[in-house]
Design an enzyme around this catalytic site. Structure first.
Site, PDB file in Angstrom:
ATOM      1  N   ARG A  51     -12.787  13.976  -0.384  1.00  0.00           N
ATOM      2  CA  ARG A  51     -11.766  13.371  -1.246  1.00  0.00           C
ATOM      3  C   ARG A  51     -10.450  14.130  -1.101  1.00  0.00           C
ATOM      4  O   ARG A  51      -9.378  13.542  -1.061  1.00  0.00           O
ATOM      5  CB  ARG A  51     -12.222  13.343  -2.716  1.00  0.00           C
ATOM      6  CG  ARG A  51     -11.156  12.732  -3.606  1.00  0.00           C
ATOM      7  CD  ARG A  51     -11.508  12.446  -5.060  1.00  0.00           C
ATOM      8  NE  ARG A  51     -12.764  12.891  -5.575  1.00  0.00           N
ATOM      9  CZ  ARG A  51     -13.048  14.132  -5.998  1.00  0.00           C
ATOM     10  NH1 ARG A  51     -12.110  15.073  -5.993  1.00  0.00           N
ATOM     11  NH2 ARG A  51     -14.247  14.433  -6.434  1.00  0.00           N
ATOM     12  N   TYR A 103       7.710  -6.520  -7.513  1.00  0.00           N
ATOM     13  CA  TYR A 103       6.393  -7.082  -7.159  1.00  0.00           C
ATOM     14  C   TYR A 103       5.564  -7.328  -8.427  1.00  0.00           C
ATOM     15  O   TYR A 103       5.503  -6.454  -9.306  1.00  0.00           O
ATOM     16  CB  TYR A 103       5.680  -6.095  -6.229  1.00  0.00           C
ATOM     17  CG  TYR A 103       4.260  -6.469  -5.880  1.00  0.00           C
ATOM     18  CD1 TYR A 103       3.997  -7.550  -5.047  1.00  0.00           C
ATOM     19  CD2 TYR A 103       3.180  -5.741  -6.388  1.00  0.00           C
ATOM     20  CE1 TYR A 103       2.702  -7.889  -4.731  1.00  0.00           C
ATOM     21  CE2 TYR A 103       1.879  -6.080  -6.065  1.00  0.00           C
ATOM     22  CZ  TYR A 103       1.642  -7.161  -5.235  1.00  0.00           C
ATOM     23  OH  TYR A 103       0.360  -7.491  -4.928  1.00  0.00           O
ATOM     24  N   ASP A 175      10.059   1.177  -3.241  1.00  0.00           N
ATOM     25  CA  ASP A 175       8.961   0.446  -2.608  1.00  0.00           C
ATOM     26  C   ASP A 175       9.547  -0.214  -1.362  1.00  0.00           C
ATOM     27  O   ASP A 175      10.311  -1.168  -1.452  1.00  0.00           O
ATOM     28  CB  ASP A 175       8.418  -0.586  -3.602  1.00  0.00           C
ATOM     29  CG  ASP A 175       7.275  -1.416  -3.035  1.00  0.00           C
ATOM     30  OD1 ASP A 175       7.179  -1.526  -1.797  1.00  0.00           O
ATOM     31  OD2 ASP A 175       6.505  -1.976  -3.836  1.00  0.00           O
TER      32      ASP A 175
HETATM   33  C1  LIG Z   1       1.474  -6.004  -1.971  1.00  0.00           C
HETATM   34  C2  LIG Z   1       2.549  -5.196  -2.552  1.00  0.00           C
HETATM   35  C3  LIG Z   1       2.272  -4.125  -3.396  1.00  0.00           C
HETATM   36  C4  LIG Z   1       0.875  -3.749  -3.817  1.00  0.00           C
HETATM   37  O1  LIG Z   1       0.114  -3.321  -2.746  1.00  0.00           O
HETATM   38  P1  LIG Z   1      -1.488  -3.484  -2.669  1.00  0.00           P
HETATM   39  O2  LIG Z   1      -1.801  -2.876  -1.357  1.00  0.00           O
HETATM   40  O3  LIG Z   1      -1.766  -4.968  -2.727  1.00  0.00           O
HETATM   41  O4  LIG Z   1      -2.061  -2.777  -3.835  1.00  0.00           O
HETATM   42  C5  LIG Z   1       3.340  -3.386  -3.884  1.00  0.00           C
HETATM   43  N1  LIG Z   1       4.608  -3.704  -3.581  1.00  0.00           N
HETATM   44  C6  LIG Z   1       4.906  -4.747  -2.778  1.00  0.00           C
HETATM   45  C7  LIG Z   1       6.339  -5.042  -2.491  1.00  0.00           C
HETATM   46  C8  LIG Z   1       3.902  -5.528  -2.246  1.00  0.00           C
HETATM   47  O5  LIG Z   1       4.214  -6.565  -1.467  1.00  0.00           O
END
Ligand SMILES: *Cc1c(COP(=O)(O)O)cnc(C)c1O
Length: 386
Positions: A51, A103, A175
């Site tokens: 882990r 998102y 993000d």
């Molecule tokens: C899909 C997505 C997420 C979340 O990611 P997962 O891998 O589905 O948990 C976060 N931010 C954006 C912009 C996404 O497109």
């Protein structure tokens, strides 16, 4: 190693040395839960339990760090698990500012999960820096943004937001899923944390769920590493292996995604059934100048369009396309299409959704890397059915 090399070279080599025991050129899948110690507490590197550390995962972490121009990478079981690890940097009473069309799953985490632990949030349109400045409170510790945003593809000026947030003592997390590291590197504009849903462009083949964080600061890295192990939402060795395979072609895939999307955006804009096209690479995009400044090599594979005729028109169009598959998610080599109001953004209340511009005629394209003529023909046939 490789830090001064070009993106494609780093995509293929960074973090990956030939396997020390056999010389295997590809990093093996270290499918193990623990490591043998020579004597109590005498371990190789930090390999005491899988882990905390796994060589396959570590190779991917180093690879992604290099692609984002960061010093540390950390991989998680999903993008949302990576988000949750960031929130562990906060404590009860802290306040976070989110960009308004974040998102859907990120919004849900803040609204339904983190709020229970006393972490409050406000959403603002971060293309308006005055609105952002007004949203800070004495408790604001983090600013969370996506650019291009989802699904409206607004472009937020990362450098401007980061400098404002820094003056207020808040951490900035970006993000970067929609742009991918091939097109935009937020750390270079002053962001503290970059998040990726590896499920999207980094994976690129719609076969893995995964998440990653990339940071430069030693202190933030240490705390995230602690959380990764202590809370435990790690990425599995096999998924790490698949993603190492994926990043080797990231630059080539993303280049084709961009070329195809640019062609299709222009095609859509010329069709009578289409009311509006949003694509950051088009000069009629309201934030094209910012996109040009902070993205390089293209403007991504995502397009949003509003069809005339609202839901009935959108429904017919989405039922008729054949090469574009009707599905949530994005960033794979195959083209996908979806209806944000009914699908990805259904968790946002209808009045809020419409207030920020996610109407019933809105469709979102994730343009794949098929032959663009075939994609355009598919769109033309479906538009004709409206
Ligand atoms: C899909 C997505 C997420 C979340 O990611 P997962 O891998 O589905 O948990 C976060 N931010 C954006 C912009 C996404 O497109």
């Amino acid at each position: 190693m490789h830090h001064n090399k070009g993106f494609g070279t780093r995509a293929i080599h960074a973090g990956q040395e030939p396997d020390p025991t056999t010389g295997a050129i590809m990093t093996p899948v270290y499918q193990t839960s623990t490591y043998v110690q020579e004597s109590p507490g005498v371990i190789k590197d930090d390999y005491d339990y899988a882990r905390s550390a796994n060589p396959t995962r570590k190779a991917l972490e180093a690879n992604l760090a290099s692609l984002e121009g960061g010093r540390y990478g950390l991989c998680f079981g999903s993008g949302l698990a990576a988000l949750a690890a960031c929130i562990h940097l906060l404590q009860s009473g802290d306040h976070v500012i989110l960009c308004d069309d974040v998102y859907g799953g990120t919004y849900r985490s803040f609204d339904k999960v983190f709020k229970q632990f006393g972490i409050t949030y406000d959403r603002v349109d971060m293309t308006d820096l005055n609105a952002l400045e007004a949203a800070f409170t004495a408790k604001t510790r983090m600013v969370w943004l996506e650019t291009p945003t989802n699904p409206l593809l607004k472009i937020i000026d990362i450098r401007a937001v980061a400098s404002l947030a820094k003056s207020k003592g808040a951490i900035v997390a970006v993000d970067n899923t929609f742009a991918s590291p091939a097109l935009q590197n937020p750390l270079s504009f002053g962001a503290d944390i970059v998040l990726h849903s590896c499920t999207k462009y980094i994976g690129g083949h719609s076969d893995v769920i995964g998440g990653a964080l990339i940071v430069n600061d030693d202190g933030i890295a240490q705390r995230l590493k602690f959380t990764q192990n202590a809370v435990g939402a790690i990425m599995a060795p096999w998924d790490s292996f698949l993603l190492l395979r994926s990043t080797k072609t990231l630059h080539v895939r993303v280049q084709r995604h961009c070329e195809n999307a640019a062609r299709i955006a222009d095609y859509l804009a010329a069709q009578p059934q289409v009311a509006a096209v949003i694509y950051p690479g088009r000069e009629d995009h309201p934030h094209h100048a910012v996109a040009k400044k902070q993205m390089h090599g293209g403007y991504g594979g995502m397009i949003t369009a509003t069809l005339k005729g609202g839901l009935p028109a959108a429904r017919t169009f989405l039922e008729r396309v054949k090469l574009f598959s009707l599905a949530e998610s994005l960033g794979g080599v195959e083209s996908l299409i979806e209806h944000p109001a009914i699908m990805t953004h259904a968790s946002i209340d209808k009045h809020l959704r419409e207030a920020i511009g996610i109407g019933d005629g809105l469709v979102r394209f994730s343009v794949g890397i098929e032959d663009v003529e075939d994609l355009i023909e598919d769109i033309a046939e479906a538009l004709a059915a409206i």
